[in-house]
Design an enzyme around this catalytic site. Structure first.
Site, short mmCIF file in Angstrom:
data_model
loop_
_atom_site.label_atom_id
_atom_site.label_comp_id
_atom_site.label_asym_id
_atom_site.label_seq_id
_atom_site.Cartn_x
_atom_site.Cartn_y
_atom_site.Cartn_z
N GLN A 92 -4.34 -1.04 9.70
CA GLN A 92 -4.39 -2.38 9.09
C GLN A 92 -5.07 -3.37 10.05
O GLN A 92 -4.65 -3.50 11.20
CB GLN A 92 -2.95 -2.83 8.77
CG GLN A 92 -2.88 -4.16 8.05
CD GLN A 92 -3.47 -4.13 6.64
OE1 GLN A 92 -3.29 -3.17 5.90
NE2 GLN A 92 -4.20 -5.17 6.28
N ASP A 121 -10.33 4.11 4.50
CA ASP A 121 -10.73 2.70 4.45
C ASP A 121 -12.25 2.55 4.52
O ASP A 121 -12.77 1.45 4.39
CB ASP A 121 -10.09 1.95 5.64
CG ASP A 121 -9.42 0.66 5.21
OD1 ASP A 121 -9.40 0.39 3.99
OD2 ASP A 121 -8.93 -0.08 6.08
N LYS A 144 0.84 -1.21 0.00
CA LYS A 144 0.00 0.00 0.00
C LYS A 144 0.87 1.26 0.00
O LYS A 144 0.61 2.21 -0.74
CB LYS A 144 -0.92 0.01 1.23
CG LYS A 144 -2.11 -0.93 1.10
CD LYS A 144 -2.87 -1.10 2.41
CE LYS A 144 -3.94 -2.17 2.28
NZ LYS A 144 -4.63 -2.49 3.52
#
Ligand code: NAP
Length: 282
Positions: free
Chosen positions: A97, A120, A53
């Protein structure tokens, strides 16, 4: 019939070029988009995801930093980091994450991300907005699925769609996106009766379960479009999806490969969300 293979890698490369151009415009105005990725612990799969990422982001001109915390970090220390990133004007997007180690509460952490930095799409504000049909940031994987359906050229309005898996990260938002696009959606999970029959009736199938080849090729309705989110590692180290690919490809009109389908598009959608955050609240 042999299905058209929906090439997520090629589509993601295109999206990355578009993102890079938007980043260049922002930089010319003196704004460098910033992405902060928080990784707790040393789960190897999570570490690989975080590395890719941040690498993708840097390739597009985004200033991406990873913030690593030990596996035994306290909730308070993690919250303090997220609060600091939330207040940092150079950080436009924050991604924590998941999954977190068991002793940490992910909901508290996600609640601490300001909704306009929640690239996200997991903050209740963003999920609520999606449910209301006025989405701001949408979780990257379901957004990637929608882009792949767009690539397939499938008409969503009125289509029968099945989503298998109801996680907050993938299945639920995928079902909401399809509903907002006027598909007729059935959301299945581990308690669903007669899964094979529901899949067999669907013109669109999104599989997000995490069980290798659970969705059998023979279940697929001829001419259906199949998006396989699943990532499962076989004993010999190969990656396979939740759909029995070869048999499904005999019946479907279009199908995503694993790897090379949803995965690259998930990463590309994170870049898009980050540049959108830097451009100002959408
Ligand atoms: P998750 O949180 O474990 O959710 C799995 C879902 O599948 C749950 O809703 C579960 O039902 C359902 N399920 C389990 N067994 C089932 C069965 N036998 N029949 C029907 N439904 C069943 O997983 P996730 O985070 O959504 O991820 C799903 C898969 O996608 C995983 O393989 C993950 O690695 C992959 N993934 C890929 C990407 C990508 O970029 N390609 C991104 C994220 C995730 P219950 O709710 O009833 O337990």
């Amino acid at each position: 019939m042999t299905a058209r293979v929906l090439d997520g890698k090629a589509l993601a490369a295109q999206v990355k070029l578009e993102v890079a151009a938007r980043v260049a415009t922002l930089r010319a105005r003196g704004v460098t988009p910033g992405l902060a990725v928080v990784l707790v612990g040393d789960d190897p799969a999570s570490a690989v995801y975080v590395r890719s990422k941040t690498k993708d982001a840097r390739e597009c001109g985004i200033d991406a930093g990873d913030h690593r915390l030990p596996a035994d970090v306290s909730q308070a220390v993690l919250q303090a980091l997220v609060t600091r990133l939330a207040a940092d004007p150079a950080v436009h997007g924050i991604l924590v994450q998941l999954p977190l180690p068991k002793h940490l509460d992910p909901d508290q952490v996600i609640d601490a991300i300001p909704p306009h930095k929640d690239v996200d799409g997991l903050h209740p504000d963003n999920l609520g907005r999606l449910a209301q049909g006025r989405a701001r940031f949408v979780a990257c994987t379901p957004q990637g699925c929608m882009r792949l359906l767009g690539l397939a050229g499938v008409e969503l309005a009125g289509a029968s769609a099945v989503v298998i898996g109801r996680s907050v990260l993938v299945g639920r938002p995928a079902a909401l996106l399809l509903t907002n696009a006027s598909a007729t959606v059935t959301l299945c999970h581990s308690r669903t009766h007669d899964l094979s029959e529901i899949v067999a009736a669907a013109e669109i199938v999104i599989a997000a379960v995490g069980r290798a080849e659970l969705i059998r090729g023979a279940w697929i309705r001829p001419g259906a479009t199949v998006i396989d989110v699943g990532i499962n590692r076989t004993a010999d180290g190969k990656l396979i999806g939740d759909v029995e690919y070869a048999a499904a490809a005999e019946r479907a009109a279009a199908i995503t490969p694993v790897p090379g389908g949803v995965g690259p598009m998930t990463r590309a959608c994170l870049l898009e969300n980050t540049v959108t955050a830097a451009e100002g609240e959408p």
